[in-house]
Enzyme design. Structure first.
Site, mmCIF file in Angstrom:
data_model
loop_
_atom_site.group_PDB
_atom_site.id
_atom_site.type_symbol
_atom_site.label_atom_id
_atom_site.label_comp_id
_atom_site.label_asym_id
_atom_site.label_seq_id
_atom_site.Cartn_x
_atom_site.Cartn_y
_atom_site.Cartn_z
ATOM 1 C CB THR A 131 34.093 -30.186 -26.881
ATOM 2 O OG1 THR A 131 34.119 -31.166 -25.935
ATOM 3 C CG2 THR A 131 35.019 -29.250 -26.411
ATOM 4 C CD GLN B 94 36.287 -31.698 -22.487
ATOM 5 O OE1 GLN B 94 35.897 -31.650 -23.627
ATOM 6 N NE2 GLN B 94 37.343 -32.439 -22.014
ATOM 7 C CG HIS C 17 38.475 -29.787 -27.163
ATOM 8 N ND1 HIS C 17 39.291 -30.571 -27.978
ATOM 9 C CD2 HIS C 17 38.558 -30.438 -25.897
ATOM 10 C CE1 HIS C 17 39.338 -32.052 -27.342
ATOM 11 N NE2 HIS C 17 38.834 -31.664 -26.144
ATOM 12 C CD GLU D 218 31.549 -33.945 -26.455
ATOM 13 O OE1 GLU D 218 31.872 -34.244 -27.537
ATOM 14 O OE2 GLU D 218 31.523 -32.539 -26.210
ATOM 15 C CG HIS D 219 32.485 -34.859 -22.496
ATOM 16 N ND1 HIS D 219 32.756 -33.778 -23.605
ATOM 17 C CD2 HIS D 219 33.016 -35.907 -22.811
ATOM 18 C CE1 HIS D 219 33.384 -34.165 -24.214
ATOM 19 N NE2 HIS D 219 33.524 -35.608 -24.270
ATOM 20 C CG ASP E 46 38.522 -36.439 -23.997
ATOM 21 O OD1 ASP E 46 37.531 -36.458 -24.289
ATOM 22 O OD2 ASP E 46 39.120 -35.270 -23.730
ATOM 23 C CD GLU F 19 -3.051 -50.038 -42.565
ATOM 24 O OE1 GLU F 19 -2.399 -50.448 -43.408
ATOM 25 O OE2 GLU F 19 -2.438 -49.671 -41.252
ATOM 26 C CG HIS G 274 -1.027 -54.200 -48.169
ATOM 27 N ND1 HIS G 274 -1.235 -53.375 -49.466
ATOM 28 C CD2 HIS G 274 -0.064 -54.079 -47.670
ATOM 29 C CE1 HIS G 274 -0.261 -52.604 -49.431
ATOM 30 N NE2 HIS G 274 0.471 -52.921 -48.194
#
Length: 453
Positions: free
Chosen positions: A240, A262, A265, A332-333, A366, A420, A425
């Site tokens: 985290t 944090q 964690h 992340e945060h 959270d 192409e 096609h």
């Protein structure tokens, strides 16, 4: 305790050069990949028996079955602390409010008269969700995974969490109670890479899933990488992270508390303060010590996290430079604790989630903001989003053209196919107008000649 990186004075470098100056945890998924490979293949070939063996080896529990009995879910909910139940119910309510609004609607676009493309949104049929159970118990992760899957309309939802020795080999009872509150009755006592393998391959007890989501340790991340292509995943979540962009208006008590929140964690958790105020940096460092002394998980998590190479105070010349730093970091945060915080937040390009001002700490997100806390880590916020309803939906295009609508654009299709060097096609379009099945007459509404005429 937390070291400093001084980026003041000189012009900030661009791109990767700036990212390389910033702290980041070491998280070697590739090295873990080789160790999880035999675990995953054992589950493939031995099914539930392998899961039971790994529960004894890694979790110290002896299981007779992997699926959690329905009675255990009901008992966990019945015995749940009423205050915890109230908090979980409010978390679920707020998450539903936010995620329900994310559901996309089918949309039809008329490209030309008689030609339409409809984008239809179809939920993944079956998902396997993972709730960690190592250093801490995370019923909040149950909420954050289950709610968007349910709001997306996923038909079949299963959840796995590591077996706990102190609870007779069942996952933590708060995890089970959260599942019961959400109406998830398919729950497994399996952790780590083996849980991901169970969902990817299926076993006697568990049908295979189309997708696996949820945070976990490096072994979970490595297993997700191993199965990418066979199953969908949300992200290879790493440790985290919190980054705080703050100026002299920020309260150092708040900033220090949020960095610690944090850091508790994991010893690899990253806590980064980016500021143009030396006075704030000094005040935050002074504030860390008494706050750390007053909390738990000090020696095993918080101190290693804050003193590790992944955490730092980054000094910059101003908020503009700070924005460049946090965009390069892609946290992340990300908290914005500056003057005019909302305006500054809207200038951010790269973050999993942004928390504005002094009254929106990461811990709110959270649990009870309504936002999702399953977010990209390791700088992946520069290209990836957090978990949402969209994570569980697939957009399918339905193409519907009439004869006239195809005729109008047929010569362009043929031209591009020939450019192409893919003549078949073009031939697939020509076959619809060359009249070969009706006497060989050429349709004059399209602009080509049948080959050989």
């Amino acid at each position: 305790m937390i070291y400093r990186i001084d980026l003041r004075g000189d012009a900030l470098p661009e791109g990767a050069a700036l990212r390389d100056l910033l702290p980041r945890a070491e998280f070697d998924v590739e090295a873990a990949l080789e160790k999880v490979r035999p675990i995953c293949e054992a589950v493939h070939h031995r099914g539930d028996a392998a899961l039971i063996d790994y529960a004894e080896r890694f979790d110290g529990v002896q299981l007779t079955q992997v699926r959690v009995p329905a009675a255990a879910l009901a008992e966990a909910l019945e015995q749940l602390d009423p205050q915890v139940r109230d908090a979980l119910e409010e978390s679920i309510r707020r998450a539903r409010t936010v995620h329900r609004a994310q559901r996309r609607k089918d949309h039809t676009t008329q490209v030309a008269p008689g030609g339409t493309v409809t984008e239809k949104w179809v939920p993944v049929q079956r998902v396997g969700l993972y709730a960690p159970g190592g250093r801490s118990v995370y019923p909040s992760s149950v909420v954050m995974n289950v709610v968007p899957a349910q709001e997306a309309g996923v038909e079949s939802i299963a959840l796995s969490s590591p077996p706990q020795k102190e609870f007779g080999g069942l996952p933590h009872p708060t995890i089970l109670a959260a599942c019961a509150l959400l109406g998830v009755d398919e729950v497994y006592a399996a952790g780590g890479a083996q849980a991901v393998a169970m969902f990817a391959y299926g076993t006697e007890s568990c049908a295979p899933a189309n997708m696996v989501t949820g945070p976990g340790n490096v072994w979970v991340a490595a297993a997700k990488r191993y199965f990418t292509g066979r199953i969908g995943i949300d992200t290879e979540a790493g440790p985290t992270e919190i980054a705080i962009l703050a100026d002299s208006t920020a309260d150092p008590v708040h900033v220090a508390a949020d960095l610690i929140s944090q850091a508790e964690h994991d010893p690899l958790a990253a806590a980064v303060l980016v500021t143009d105020s030396v006075e704030l940096a000094d005040a935050v460092q002074r504030e860390l010590e008494p706050q750390i002394a007053a909390t738990k998980h000090v020696e095993d998590r918080i101190v290693p996290a804050l003193t590790g190479k992944q955490s730092a105070i980054v000094l910059v010349d101003g908020v503009d430079e700070g924005l460049r730093v946090v965009d390069a970091y892609g946290a992340e945060h990300l908290e914005i604790q500056t003057a005019d915080a909302l305006a500054v937040a809207h200038r951010v390009r790269n973050a999993g989630a942004i928390f504005v001002g002094p009254w929106a700490p990461v811990s709110l997100g959270d649990y009870c903001a309504g936002s999702n806390h399953v977010l990209p880590t390791g700088g992946c916020a520069c290209h990836s989003s957090g978990l949402s309803v969209q994570s569980f939906l697939r957009g399918i295009h339905i193409v519907d053209y009439t004869r006239d609508a195809l005729a109008e654009v047929a010569h362009h299709v043929v031209t591009l196919a020939e450019a192409e060097d893919l003549p078949a096609h073009g031939a697939a379009v020509k076959a619809r107008f060359n009249g070969s099945s009706a006497g060989g007459e050429q349709d004059e509404s399209v602009g080509w000649k049948v080959p050989g005429e």
